[in-house]
Every structure is written in C-alpha cells, then in structure tokens.
Design a protein around this motif. Structure first.
Motif, PDB file in Angstrom:
ATOM      1  N   PRO A 282       0.833  -1.204   0.000  1.00  0.00           N
ATOM      2  CA  PRO A 282       0.000   0.000   0.000  1.00  0.00           C
ATOM      3  C   PRO A 282       0.868   1.255   0.000  1.00  0.00           C
ATOM      4  CG  PRO A 282      -0.851  -1.603   1.560  1.00  0.00           C
ATOM      5  CD  PRO A 282       0.465  -2.136   1.087  1.00  0.00           C
ATOM      6  N   PRO A 283       0.323   2.387  -0.470  1.00  0.00           N
ATOM      7  CA  PRO A 283       1.149   3.600  -0.658  1.00  0.00           C
ATOM      8  C   PRO A 283       1.923   4.043   0.569  1.00  0.00           C
ATOM      9  CG  PRO A 283      -0.993   3.872  -1.705  1.00  0.00           C
ATOM     10  CD  PRO A 283      -1.056   2.572  -0.958  1.00  0.00           C
ATOM     11  N   ALA A 284       1.375   3.844   1.758  1.00  0.00           N
ATOM     12  CA  ALA A 284       2.044   4.330   2.965  1.00  0.00           C
ATOM     13  C   ALA A 284       3.125   3.388   3.466  1.00  0.00           C
ATOM     14  CB  ALA A 284       1.015   4.560   4.071  1.00  0.00           C
ATOM     15  N   VAL A 285       3.221   2.190   2.884  1.00  0.00           N
ATOM     16  CA  VAL A 285       4.101   1.155   3.430  1.00  0.00           C
ATOM     17  C   VAL A 285       5.346   0.988   2.552  1.00  0.00           C
ATOM     18  CG1 VAL A 285       4.307  -1.279   4.059  1.00  0.00           C
ATOM     19  CG2 VAL A 285       2.168  -0.044   4.498  1.00  0.00           C
ATOM     20  N   LEU A 286       6.500   1.078   3.170  1.00  0.00           N
ATOM     21  CA  LEU A 286       7.759   0.737   2.507  1.00  0.00           C
ATOM     22  C   LEU A 286       8.065  -0.708   2.872  1.00  0.00           C
ATOM     23  CD1 LEU A 286      10.182   1.874   0.839  1.00  0.00           C
ATOM     24  CD2 LEU A 286      11.338   2.225   3.026  1.00  0.00           C
ATOM     25  N   ALA A 287       8.076  -1.571   1.869  1.00  0.00           N
ATOM     26  CA  ALA A 287       8.227  -3.010   2.106  1.00  0.00           C
ATOM     27  C   ALA A 287       9.391  -3.544   1.282  1.00  0.00           C
ATOM     28  CB  ALA A 287       6.943  -3.751   1.737  1.00  0.00           C
ATOM     29  N   PHE A 288      10.258  -4.291   1.920  1.00  0.00           N
ATOM     30  CA  PHE A 288      11.340  -4.946   1.187  1.00  0.00           C
ATOM     31  C   PHE A 288      11.809  -6.156   1.973  1.00  0.00           C
ATOM     32  CE2 PHE A 288      13.217  -1.282   3.470  1.00  0.00           C
ATOM     33  CZ  PHE A 288      14.200  -1.875   4.243  1.00  0.00           C
ATOM     34  N   LYS A 289      12.581  -6.980   1.293  1.00  0.00           N
ATOM     35  CA  LYS A 289      13.242  -8.061   2.016  1.00  0.00           C
ATOM     36  C   LYS A 289      14.741  -7.876   1.879  1.00  0.00           C
ATOM     37  CE  LYS A 289      13.414 -11.595  -1.602  1.00  0.00           C
ATOM     38  NZ  LYS A 289      13.448 -13.033  -1.835  1.00  0.00           N
ATOM     39  N   ARG A 290      15.444  -8.244   2.921  1.00  0.00           N
ATOM     40  CA  ARG A 290      16.898  -8.310   2.911  1.00  0.00           C
ATOM     41  C   ARG A 290      17.250  -9.790   2.936  1.00  0.00           C
ATOM     42  NH1 ARG A 290      19.890  -4.074   4.607  1.00  0.00           N
ATOM     43  NH2 ARG A 290      21.502  -5.230   3.453  1.00  0.00           N
ATOM     44  N   TYR A 291      18.205 -10.199   2.116  1.00  0.00           N
ATOM     45  CA  TYR A 291      18.480 -11.629   2.018  1.00  0.00           C
ATOM     46  C   TYR A 291      19.919 -11.879   1.615  1.00  0.00           C
ATOM     47  CZ  TYR A 291      18.030 -10.815  -3.018  1.00  0.00           C
ATOM     48  OH  TYR A 291      18.203 -10.348  -4.301  1.00  0.00           O
ATOM     49  N   ASN A 292      20.413 -13.054   2.042  1.00  0.00           N
ATOM     50  CA  ASN A 292      21.685 -13.586   1.567  1.00  0.00           C
ATOM     51  C   ASN A 292      21.495 -15.082   1.363  1.00  0.00           C
ATOM     52  OD1 ASN A 292      21.763 -14.671   4.162  1.00  0.00           O
ATOM     53  ND2 ASN A 292      23.160 -13.094   4.936  1.00  0.00           N
ATOM     54  N   THR A 293      22.576 -15.803   1.210  1.00  0.00           N
ATOM     55  CA  THR A 293      22.439 -17.237   0.919  1.00  0.00           C
ATOM     56  C   THR A 293      21.885 -18.016   2.104  1.00  0.00           C
ATOM     57  OG1 THR A 293      24.758 -17.540   1.565  1.00  0.00           O
ATOM     58  CG2 THR A 293      24.296 -17.214  -0.788  1.00  0.00           C
ATOM     59  N   ASP A 294      21.953 -17.446   3.303  1.00  0.00           N
ATOM     60  CA  ASP A 294      21.541 -18.177   4.499  1.00  0.00           C
ATOM     61  C   ASP A 294      20.188 -17.759   5.045  1.00  0.00           C
ATOM     62  OD1 ASP A 294      24.032 -19.534   4.552  1.00  0.00           O
ATOM     63  OD2 ASP A 294      24.943 -17.793   5.531  1.00  0.00           O
ATOM     64  N   LYS A 295      19.733 -16.560   4.697  1.00  0.00           N
ATOM     65  CA  LYS A 295      18.580 -16.033   5.410  1.00  0.00           C
ATOM     66  C   LYS A 295      17.864 -14.992   4.575  1.00  0.00           C
ATOM     67  CE  LYS A 295      17.511 -13.957   9.953  1.00  0.00           C
ATOM     68  NZ  LYS A 295      18.099 -13.519  11.242  1.00  0.00           N
ATOM     69  N   ALA A 296      16.552 -14.852   4.827  1.00  0.00           N
ATOM     70  CA  ALA A 296      15.771 -13.763   4.237  1.00  0.00           C
ATOM     71  C   ALA A 296      14.913 -13.147   5.329  1.00  0.00           C
ATOM     72  CB  ALA A 296      14.897 -14.274   3.098  1.00  0.00           C
ATOM     73  N   MET A 297      14.788 -11.824   5.308  1.00  0.00           N
ATOM     74  CA  MET A 297      14.021 -11.118   6.325  1.00  0.00           C
ATOM     75  C   MET A 297      13.051 -10.165   5.665  1.00  0.00           C
ATOM     76  SD  MET A 297      15.418  -8.688   9.454  1.00  0.00           S
ATOM     77  CE  MET A 297      16.217 -10.045  10.314  1.00  0.00           C
ATOM     78  N   LEU A 298      11.798 -10.197   6.117  1.00  0.00           N
ATOM     79  CA  LEU A 298      10.783  -9.251   5.671  1.00  0.00           C
ATOM     80  C   LEU A 298      10.884  -8.000   6.528  1.00  0.00           C
ATOM     81  CD1 LEU A 298       8.165  -8.441   4.135  1.00  0.00           C
ATOM     82  CD2 LEU A 298       6.886  -9.636   5.945  1.00  0.00           C
ATOM     83  N   VAL A 299      10.899  -6.826   5.877  1.00  0.00           N
ATOM     84  CA  VAL A 299      11.047  -5.548   6.574  1.00  0.00           C
ATOM     85  C   VAL A 299       9.943  -4.610   6.105  1.00  0.00           C
ATOM     86  CG1 VAL A 299      12.604  -3.638   7.091  1.00  0.00           C
ATOM     87  CG2 VAL A 299      13.556  -5.902   6.616  1.00  0.00           C
ATOM     88  N   LEU A 300       9.161  -4.079   7.040  1.00  0.00           N
ATOM     89  CA  LEU A 300       8.032  -3.203   6.718  1.00  0.00           C
ATOM     90  C   LEU A 300       8.094  -1.931   7.562  1.00  0.00           C
ATOM     91  CD1 LEU A 300       5.121  -5.838   6.874  1.00  0.00           C
ATOM     92  CD2 LEU A 300       6.412  -5.154   4.845  1.00  0.00           C
ATOM     93  N   PHE A 301       7.738  -0.813   6.941  1.00  0.00           N
ATOM     94  CA  PHE A 301       7.619   0.453   7.659  1.00  0.00           C
ATOM     95  C   PHE A 301       6.347   1.147   7.217  1.00  0.00           C
ATOM     96  CE2 PHE A 301      12.164  -0.418   7.204  1.00  0.00           C
ATOM     97  CZ  PHE A 301      12.565  -0.392   8.527  1.00  0.00           C
ATOM     98  N   ASN A 302       5.570   1.593   8.173  1.00  0.00           N
ATOM     99  CA  ASN A 302       4.385   2.394   7.883  1.00  0.00           C
ATOM    100  C   ASN A 302       4.777   3.862   8.020  1.00  0.00           C
ATOM    101  OD1 ASN A 302       1.915   3.615   7.602  1.00  0.00           O
ATOM    102  ND2 ASN A 302       0.992   2.729   9.435  1.00  0.00           N
ATOM    103  N   LEU A 303       4.805   4.582   6.900  1.00  0.00           N
ATOM    104  CA  LEU A 303       5.252   5.967   6.892  1.00  0.00           C
ATOM    105  C   LEU A 303       4.132   6.949   7.208  1.00  0.00           C
ATOM    106  CD1 LEU A 303       7.650   4.507   5.594  1.00  0.00           C
ATOM    107  CD2 LEU A 303       7.836   6.375   3.953  1.00  0.00           C
ATOM    108  N   ALA A 304       2.946   6.453   7.516  1.00  0.00           N
ATOM    109  CA  ALA A 304       1.786   7.322   7.707  1.00  0.00           C
ATOM    110  C   ALA A 304       1.335   7.346   9.159  1.00  0.00           C
ATOM    111  CB  ALA A 304       0.633   6.853   6.822  1.00  0.00           C
ATOM    112  N   ALA A 305       0.537   8.359   9.471  1.00  0.00           N
ATOM    113  CA  ALA A 305      -0.005   8.522  10.819  1.00  0.00           C
ATOM    114  C   ALA A 305      -1.297   7.737  11.004  1.00  0.00           C
ATOM    115  CB  ALA A 305      -0.249  10.003  11.102  1.00  0.00           C
ATOM    116  N   GLU A 306      -1.648   6.898  10.029  1.00  0.00           N
ATOM    117  CA  GLU A 306      -2.825   6.040  10.130  1.00  0.00           C
ATOM    118  C   GLU A 306      -2.389   4.586  10.033  1.00  0.00           C
ATOM    119  OE1 GLU A 306      -2.729   8.357   7.433  1.00  0.00           O
ATOM    120  OE2 GLU A 306      -3.467   9.925   8.799  1.00  0.00           O
ATOM    121  N   THR A 307      -3.211   3.685  10.567  1.00  0.00           N
ATOM    122  CA  THR A 307      -2.944   2.254  10.493  1.00  0.00           C
ATOM    123  C   THR A 307      -2.933   1.809   9.031  1.00  0.00           C
ATOM    124  OG1 THR A 307      -3.946   1.867  12.647  1.00  0.00           O
ATOM    125  CG2 THR A 307      -3.775  -0.037  11.173  1.00  0.00           C
TER     126      THR A 307
END
Length: 551
Positions: free
Chosen positions: A473-498
């Motif tokens: 969604p527009p307010a959410v910055l979403a990415f994954k960080r990963y290497n050969t051993d692991k992957a991580m989901l990373v989310l940030f809500n940049l808005a003042a609403e849920t």
C-alpha cells in the motif's frame, strides 16, 4: 566486522565538532569535548565517527574553508588533543573518519596567498585562474552555490579565480599535477596519524572544464534540489562544466592507490551532480575507486514510500559491485524530524525513520542528535551565522537550525553543552529532549536507537545482504533483505494512520514460495508494533516497524 571490510554496512555517526560538547566554556565545541563524549557515542553501538572539519580556518564557512590542512584550529584544540582522540576511540573500537575538503581552500591558505601574486610564481597554476572576456567580464556564466557569479577578480594577476562556493573559497586546479600530489601528501599526513578514513567533501568539484564552456540553461520545471530551488539562481543551469568532469575518476583512482597502502582505511565521497545516483555508481565501481559514496537524494523534502523505493532501486540497478552510503540528515539540511515530520514532533515517527535508515542496503551516516529525535531549531535573522542563510534569507534560512549544540542535561546551564554563551542558541524544546531525560525513559528515541543498533549487529543479513522491494500500500515501505543463508521481511508504515500489508504480496517477489511462512518476529529492538491476524495480513499501526524471518 573484519579489519578491511568494517565499513561495509557500518554505522557512521557524524560529529559536528562546534556543537557536540564545549570543554573550555568558550561557547564552541572542541576535540576535548568529543573525547569527553566518546563513551556516550560508543554506547550508541555505532562503528565509526565522521568528524566535520577541525583544521585551521578563518571560519568563513565554519571549517570548510581550510587555511592549513595539517594543523588544528586553536578553537578546537591541539594536535595532542587529536592524538588523544584517536587513541581513546580506537580503545573503544570506534573508527575515526575525518573530513577532507579537497576541491577548494580558504583564500588565507599559503598556497593561494602565493598563487594570487603573479602568473609566474611556483604555485601560479595551483588554482583555477582565467582571463576576462574582451569586455572585462567574467570568463563564462558559471554560478556559485552560495549566490552570484562563480568568478572573482584578482588585480595582481589581472585574472579571475573560480569559486564554486564563497568567494573566500578559491577552487584548486586539479589539472595541475604538482597540486594533485600536494593534495595527496596532505591526505597521507592524516593516514600516518592513524585515521581510519576520509569523508570527501564536494569531491565532484575537483575538476573544471579547461575550455570554460558556458553551462546550458535548465528549464524552469527542472529547477529543484537541496537548497537549489527557484529562489537560488544556481538552479537555473545544468552544471555540466564546473563540476563532475570525467577527469575526476582518474584522481579518485590516484587517491585510492594511496589509501590502499593503509589497510582498513576507507573513502566516503559526497556526491552532488546532475545525476547523483549515476555518479555514485561511477565513483564506486570496481576496487580502485571510492569505497562508498552518498548523495542528497534522501536529504530532500520528498518523503514517501514510493520516493524512497524509487531512489534506492535506481541506485541498485546501476551500482553493480559499488557500495552505497545512505543518510537522511546531516549538517547541511533541515533536521529530518522536522523535514519529514512536517513540523509535527512525533517520537514514533523518529524511531521508525532511524530503523528504516539502518535497514537499507549500504553503509549509514547518522547525524548527531538523530538519536534524540532533535527538531530543526528556530533561528532569528539576528542570530544567523551561516553565510548561505544570510545571503538567501528569508526564502532559505540556512543551515544553522540543524547545527545548534547538543542538549546533554535538561536543567544544566546551556543544556550541559557549555558554561559560556553557545555560538548558536539552544531552543527550550531541545532541552526537553536532552540525553539525561531520555536516559531515564525506556521508551525514548535514544533507547530505541541503541537497542536497534545492538540488535542489528547480530543480523548479518541487514549488514551485508541484498535488498528487494515488494509492492505494498502507498504508505508502506516493504522490502526483504536476504543472503544465501537467510531472508528477512522488513516493513515500515510511513503514515499517521494504520496500514495493512498482505502476505500474499510476498509470493509475487522472486525466490519466495507461494505459501509464505514467517519465522521469528523480532521485537527485542523495541521497534516492533505490527501484528499478524488469521487472514495473513500484518497490521501496522501509525509509524510502525516490522521485521520477520522468512521461512
């Protein structure tokens, strides 16, 4: 991190020495003040300190106008103080990076004092000199960032000299081999002193076009950039000829060859060009140029998930084996808590912004006071020190608002910075955000900053892993960080609403199975506020951060 690669993914804490801590009560911070606060800086879990200029200078541009590259300005202390600083920092396992302002000097530097005397003296070609046009006017249309023509007349030589910044900051002539060697000798002086690296100020400005061609005009709809909006004529041109010339790469390679003789030492280039992301990629390619570079792309007023994603993806697409460094604040721009907070003070926003910055792929520069969530200080015209702000007031109020002294104690004189009158005022709201106040509050920005960086040190995937953005969604910055051993989901809500993130979106990204399972959800860093319900949606409250392992 290893001796040679400590900088890859490292956190670099920028110290503005005038404003960290004043040890002798003259109102200006100094080297002994930094030494006194090294234990505090170590407690933040950063890897290195970048110290803005402390060299001898008339301070027309507060140290970025150097009159002696090999001496400490008495305002900041002595060489013995610097040696003590290096030794204590290294005992605390903190690297020291110092500013090097290579493209220009002060007009009070001995080199310029000699060069300006005649066209035949030994340093006659060490600066960028040019004859006037037939009508006596400046050689071309180049403009200075701080306002007006970039050329200043010198009657003794009957020539103009180039200054891309203040007229008291003449540009060096990097087309001169003797000058280049002298610059490298100055750099090596500090390497021998034991510094761990250099932040290279205005590195794109070393060379100018020898043909002195006019810069072309820039259309009105493209006149934008940090401090270069339409109220600054500098924005009216494409700066193709007064900086970012192709010869710069050759000098960078010369510099890197010197640096390589001191294992573990690094270079961090400040890049400002017509296409800064492309220049960052060019300047960091291979193993014979800069170790890393940063630009002003995340130091602008633009604040949205789409803009941050576009900026990082554009660089990732071109940087190859180069290495980025990201910053969202420094001594040149409005404090991020105000710039991206739109004037509202919100500790959840600041915590999220720090976590977001620390989660990007690359090394990170974090400016002093960001661990407290300091806002831009209001500065009246009569209080201004910055020549940039004085020249462009009131449309641009300058850089003083982000340079005010650090508040250490709410109730102490001058918030614990100095017993004297500080060089810039400390606003009451900063005293309320002082270190001692935040130390007592387990939910403070300071504790969040510390906890996150302590946790990050254990997450190799956040330090060295790749990055891939995910549609959200527009307010959410979403990415994954990963290497050969692991992957991580990373989310940030940049808005003042849920906001909500649908886990099904993960199945559309590469290397993630259609049936997504989350592993450990990380809460020990004190930033996690997201929740997962049975519909495979992650609920992100206002300004929330969320981290989870992907299984």
């Amino acid at each position: 991190m290893g001796q040679v690669t400590w900088w890859r993914g490292g956190i670099i804490y920028q110290v503005y020495p005038r404003s960290l801590m004043d040890s002798n009560d003259d109102g200006v911070g100094d080297l002994q003040g930094i030494i006194a606060k090294l234990d505090y800086i170590s407690s933040l879990n950063v890897d290195a300190i970048w110290i803005s200029p402390f060299f001898k200078s008339p301070m027309k541009d507060f140290g970025y106008d150097i009159s002696d590259y090999r001496d400490i300005d008495p305002m900041f202390g002595t060489m013995a103080d610097f040696d003590e600083l290096i030794n204590k920092a290294h005992r605390l396992d903190i690297k020291i990076i110092i500013d090097q302002v290579l493209s220009h000097t002060s007009d009070q530097h001995a080199w310029f004092e000699e060069s300006r005397q005649s066209r035949t003296n030994p340093k006659a070609d060490w600066y960028a000199w040019a004859d006037p046009k037939d009508d006596g006017s400046a050689p071309n249309n180049w403009l200075a960032i701080f306002g007006g023509c970039a050329w200043e007349w010198e009657p003794r030589r009957q020539q103009y000299y180039l200054h891309n910044f203040l007229k008291s900051q003449p540009d060096l002539n990097f087309h001169c081999a003797d000058l280049r060697q002298a610059v490298l000798d100055n750099v090596e002086f500090w390497l021998k002193k034991g510094v761990d690296g250099f932040r290279l100020d205005a590195i794109t400005f070393c060379y100018h076009d020898e043909q002195l061609r006019d810069n072309p005009a820039k259309p009105k709809d493209q006149r934008q950039g940090r401090g270069f909006s339409e109220d600054n004529p500098y924005a009216y041109q494409y700066h193709y000829y007064n900086n970012t010339r192709p010869q710069t790469v050759g000098f960078i390679e010369q510099l890197r060859a010197l640096i390589n003789r001191y294992p573990g030492a690094v270079t961090l280039g400040e890049v400002s060009s017509e296409d800064s992301l492309a220049t960052m990629a060019e300047y960091t390619q291979g193993d014979d140029r800069l170790h890393m570079a940063y630009s002003f792309e995340l130091l602008t007023d633009d604040f949205s998930a789409a803009y941050i994603r576009q900026t990082v993806e554009e660089l990732e697409a071109s940087i190859g084996d180069g290495w980025p460094c990201w910053a969202i604040g420094n001594h040149d721009v409005q404090r991020v808590a105000s710039r991206w907070g739109k004037g509202e003070t919100n500790t959840d926003l600041v915590k999220m912004l720090n976590g977001m910055l620390f989660s990007l792929r690359g090394s990170i520069c974090s400016y002093q006071g960001e661990e407290l969530g300091l806002t831009e200080a209001p500065i009246e015209f009569e209080q201004l020190q910055d020549p940039f702000g004085i020249a462009f007031w009131p449309m641009f109020k300058g850089r003083d608002g982000c340079r005010t002294p650090m508040p250490w104690s709410k109730t102490a004189t001058q918030a614990g910075f100095s017993q004297g009158q500080p060089w810039l005022p400390i606003p009451p709201e900063h005293a309320n955000q002082a270190v001692d106040v935040q130390e007592m509050d387990p939910h403070s920005v300071l504790h969040s900053y510390r906890h996150f960086l302590a946790w990050r040190k254990k997450q190799t995937v956040l330090i060295e892993g790749d990055i891939e953005f995910i549609d959200a969604p527009p307010a959410v910055l979403a990415f994954k960080r990963y290497n050969t051993d692991k992957a991580m989901l990373v989310l940030f809500n940049l808005a003042a609403e849920t906001a909500y993130f649908d886990l099904d979106a993960l199945a559309l990204s590469s290397d993630v199975p259609s049936s997504v399972t989350l592993g450990d959800i990380h809460s020990e860093h004190g930033l996690l506020t997201g929740e997962i319900d049975g519909s495979k949606q992650i609920e992100l409250p206002p300004f929330a951060s969320f981290f989870a392992d992907l299984l």
